[in-house]
Design an enzyme around this catalytic site. Sequence first.
Site, mmCIF file in Angstrom:
data_model
loop_
_atom_site.group_PDB
_atom_site.id
_atom_site.type_symbol
_atom_site.label_atom_id
_atom_site.label_comp_id
_atom_site.label_asym_id
_atom_site.label_seq_id
_atom_site.Cartn_x
_atom_site.Cartn_y
_atom_site.Cartn_z
ATOM 1 C CE1 TYR A 22 -1.690 31.902 -6.082
ATOM 2 C CE2 TYR A 22 -0.231 33.007 -5.403
ATOM 3 C CZ TYR A 22 -1.129 33.100 -5.539
ATOM 4 O OH TYR A 22 -1.198 34.506 -6.862
ATOM 5 C CE LYS A 73 -14.565 25.853 -13.814
ATOM 6 N NZ LYS A 73 -15.694 26.463 -14.518
ATOM 7 C CG ASP A 119 -6.045 42.224 -7.016
ATOM 8 O OD1 ASP A 119 -5.947 42.651 -5.689
ATOM 9 O OD2 ASP A 119 -5.135 42.963 -7.691
ATOM 10 C CG ASP A 121 -17.448 29.571 -14.086
ATOM 11 O OD1 ASP A 121 -18.132 29.414 -12.934
ATOM 12 O OD2 ASP A 121 -17.935 29.013 -15.141
ATOM 13 C CG ASP A 145 -4.139 36.865 -6.002
ATOM 14 O OD1 ASP A 145 -3.740 37.589 -5.687
ATOM 15 O OD2 ASP A 145 -3.213 36.442 -6.853
HETATM 16 C C1 IPM Z 1 -0.913 39.323 -2.767
HETATM 17 C C2 IPM Z 1 -0.545 39.321 -4.289
HETATM 18 C C3 IPM Z 1 0.527 38.378 -4.261
HETATM 19 C C4 IPM Z 1 -0.247 36.555 -4.719
HETATM 20 C C5 IPM Z 1 1.862 38.268 -5.465
HETATM 21 C C6 IPM Z 1 2.641 39.430 -5.011
HETATM 22 C C7 IPM Z 1 2.631 37.000 -4.831
HETATM 23 O O1 IPM Z 1 -1.239 38.788 -5.634
HETATM 24 O O2 IPM Z 1 -1.297 39.568 -1.636
HETATM 25 O O3 IPM Z 1 -2.611 39.354 -3.310
HETATM 26 O O4 IPM Z 1 -0.739 36.816 -5.714
HETATM 27 O O5 IPM Z 1 -0.848 36.491 -3.512
HETATM 28 MN MN MN Z 2 -3.300 39.570 -5.161
#
Ligand code: IPM
Ligand code: MN
Length: 357
Positions: free
Chosen positions: A141, A190, A251, A223, A247
């Site tokens: 990042y 990884k 999700d 993975d 990240d």
């Molecule tokens: C999160 C988001 C952010 C990230 C983006 C919007 C920069 O996806 O907070 O999870 O990738 O950290």
């Molecule tokens: Mn995110």
Amino acid sequence: MQAGFVLLPGDGIGPEITAQARRILEVVADRFGHQFEISEHLIGGCAIDSCGDPLPTETVAACKQSTAVLLGAVGGPKWDDPRAKTRPEAGLLRIRRELGLFANLRPTKTWDELVDASPLKREIVQGTDILFVRELTGGIYFGESGRKEHESGEEAWNVMNYSTGEIERVIRLAAEAAQGRRGRLTMVDKANVLEVSRLWREVSERVVKEEFPDLQYNVVLVDAMAMHLISRPRDFDVVVTANLFGDILTDEASMLPGSLGLLPSASIGSSGPGLFEPIHGSAPDIAGRGIANPLATILAAAMMLRYSAGLAEEADAIEQAVSDVLSRGHRTADIAGGGESIGTEAMGSLVLEQLQS
Ligand code: IPM
Ligand code: MN
Ligand code: NAD
């Protein structure tokens, strides 16, 4: 107590969900006899529209002076042109960096009353209680990036790098969290491919062996972790990993409790104000319709009170109110499974009433 909170509503559903969290904070202040000063500032796309910068200097100054920051979400199609000179997301990355928030805690716990909101089978998800610790201010990042000409058109790159110190501090934080929970720490990387991951593995194993020998420690490749998370989520306690992997995995993990709209997060550093936000984004597909789930943001406000203001009882009260409202069967559309649902404001009001009762 007196506390000054900065509210950064941001874009899309951000203003809708933070408005509900704000009402909750005001009621908590009232009920528990505190004085919370809440000031709103710009970040993201709305800040680009207003002054050309996704993180105006006055926003940074307000955040630095605050007790803590509560953020909605940033981004949206309006600012998505790949050739744009700045992006809403750049504001979020900069505030994390400016405040030194190297660890992002993402608790992922299923609620018994909501188990059927998960797309996964009840017998797999029930009882899941994972704390993800995502490294937040390093890795790909923040590495060098660029573009240059190439015989086929262009070539682009992003560099992933981590230093020993960056790895040590987040591993220590995760290990301490594991000591206060079920004593298990999983490091995800990884290392079969990436040099960066091999450094993570070495540093992490050393820190755990020398400083946290009592922990049950294991390493899992990212993975495989993506698969284990949905086949045996109950086996994990604290999971620590690099920025990008964290990240993506979180999700995915939001499907264990059932919706992104339920998961809060706390970004913390070694000192200074923390930043609290839902893990989801600005949900442009439902923005402006009043149907977003405000619970992730309300739960992020609870984390803010607990971590940044030392108000554990107040945080517990918010979490209990959310749980009671869910137990009574109230659902926003994302967790209603096609059944009857209520809107953002109605959900906020129910939590509010529960808190006042
Ligand atoms: C999160 C988001 C952010 C990230 C983006 C919007 C920069 O996806 O907070 O999870 O990738 O950290
Ligand atoms: Mn995110
Ligand atoms: P998203 O998290 O915004 O949405 C993914 C899906 O989940 C959508 O279908 C959305 O409607 C749903 N969803 C998310 N939050 C919800 C809620 N509270 N209630 C009900 N449903 C909810 O991810 P995306 O669509 O990939 O990204 C949209 C924008 O958000 C992008 O610009 C992205 O960069 C940004 N983003 C910002 C943050 C942040 O500010 N922390 C985090 C992630 C994505």
